[in-house]
Scaffold this motif. Structure first.
Motif, short mmCIF file in Angstrom:
data_model
loop_
_atom_site.label_atom_id
_atom_site.label_comp_id
_atom_site.label_asym_id
_atom_site.label_seq_id
_atom_site.Cartn_x
_atom_site.Cartn_y
_atom_site.Cartn_z
N MET A 1 1.72 1.79 -3.65
CA MET A 1 0.92 2.55 -4.59
C MET A 1 0.94 3.52 -4.84
O MET A 1 0.88 3.67 -6.15
CB MET A 1 -0.24 1.69 -4.08
N PRO A 2 1.34 4.63 -4.18
CA PRO A 2 1.15 5.99 -5.21
C PRO A 2 2.43 6.07 -6.22
O PRO A 2 2.38 6.87 -6.72
CB PRO A 2 0.97 6.98 -3.45
N HIS B 1 -11.15 5.20 0.86
CA HIS B 1 -9.94 5.70 0.49
C HIS B 1 -8.91 6.36 1.65
O HIS B 1 -9.94 7.60 2.33
CB HIS B 1 -10.04 6.39 -0.95
N ASN C 1 -3.87 7.71 -3.13
CA ASN C 1 -4.03 5.73 -3.67
C ASN C 1 -5.97 6.05 -4.44
O ASN C 1 -6.03 5.08 -4.89
CB ASN C 1 -4.59 5.23 -2.23
N VAL D 1 0.63 -0.91 0.36
CA VAL D 1 0.43 -0.41 -0.07
C VAL D 1 0.88 1.10 -0.37
O VAL D 1 0.40 2.37 -0.43
CB VAL D 1 -1.14 0.00 1.08
#
Length: 303
Positions: A96-97, A262, A267, A93
């Motif tokens: 991801m950005p 979210h 994200n 996680v």
């Protein structure tokens, strides 16, 4: 190992993404990436960004409703052979950005062919339930209240242009209170031919601006407007405009571009870009079947 029903060819997606990533890898190391800040050093990971992108896109073609279940129940136990450098869910996680900019660029390589027949529409992207809007903080200052034929919604608005085959041609994300006509000039810079929309796109100024660039905007008339002559082919294609509603339905219910879980804007954008990318890989998209049947039977004068 859990079973998964995938609508996508994961191998094809990884090959396309990895080839794209290798072409841009050198440039990516020199240019600051979102969500980096001035002076920040990006921490390295044993996972390649192309692997992160592939897994994120694969989720949007799966039968899982949450990414956490998809990653912990399917990817970690079942994809070790294909991705030997898998990290924990928490670390993934965090990664991801960092693939956001690459996802945006890759999505632009997946746009469809300009056929001369295009459809435009917008759909709301809610970020939370309306009753919780006053306490919502994740997108504070970024989202607004909007209203359509269904009612009020709090969040963003996704503007889409597709061709008659259901392929994406252009897209833009705005706050929910932005007029549907405002993003049209930017979204239609590369288009030619006819563009079909609903009554929300009625505007003489917009029509003239697009017509000078070779795009003819065709919309339904409002109730108080005077009757005008419309070519038969335009009337037929206006009735086919519902195809873009089907595309919006596919994006929300199959590719899952909308949910209220979210925890950061980055994200959210990764989820949106990955969902749109996953849609471009669907083997069967909503389309109109007019060429082999209806067009040859129509007289040339109506064109």
């Amino acid at each position: 190992m859990s079973t998964i029903v995938s609508r996508l060819d994961i191998t094809q997606i990884f090959c396309d993404v990895d080839d794209f990533y290798k072409q841009w890898e050198g440039l990516w190391q020199q240019v600051p990436q979102l969500p980096s800040t001035t002076g920040e050093r990006r921490s390295k990971s044993r996972m390649c960004l192309s692997e992160v992108m592939t897994i994120v896109i694969a989720f949007h073609g799966s039968s899982y409703r949450t990414f956490k279940d998809f990653y912990t129940l399917h990817v970690l136990p079942g994809w070790r052979g294909a991705f030997p450098n898998l990290v924990s869910y928490t670390r993934f996680v965090e990664l991801m950005p960092w693939c956001l900019m690459l996802l945006c660029c890759f999505l632009h390589t997946r746009t469809g062919e300009i056929t001369g027949i295009s459809f435009i529409d917008s759909t709301p992207i809610n970020v939370c339930h309306n009753c919780r809007a006053h306490a919502h903080k994740v997108f504070k200052g970024l989202v607004k209240w909007g209203k359509n034929s269904v009612g009020w919604h709090f969040g963003f608005k996704l503007h889409l242009i597709i061709n008659d085959c259901g392929e994406l041609l252009a897209f833009k994300l705005t706050p929910a209170n932005v007029d549907d006509r405002k993003p049209v000039p930017d979204m239609t810079k590369d288009l030619i031919g006819k563009l079909f929309g609903d009554r929300g796109y009625v505007s003489q100024k917009l029509f003239e601006e697009l017509y000078e660039r070779g795009v003819e905007l065709v919309t339904k008339s409002k109730k108080k407007m005077k009757n005008r002559l419309v070519k038969l082919i335009d009337k037929i294609l206006l009735r086919k405009r519902a195809v873009i509603e089907s595309v919006n339905d596919h994006l929300k219910n199959i590719c899952q571009i909308e949910h209220s879980r979210h925890r950061s804007p980055f994200n959210f954008l990764v989820n949106l870009m990955a969902g749109l990318t996953a849609y471009t890989y669907l083997p069967k998209k909503p389309s109109i079947d007019i060429y082999p049947k209806d067009l040859p039977a129509l007289p040339p004068a109506i064109f």
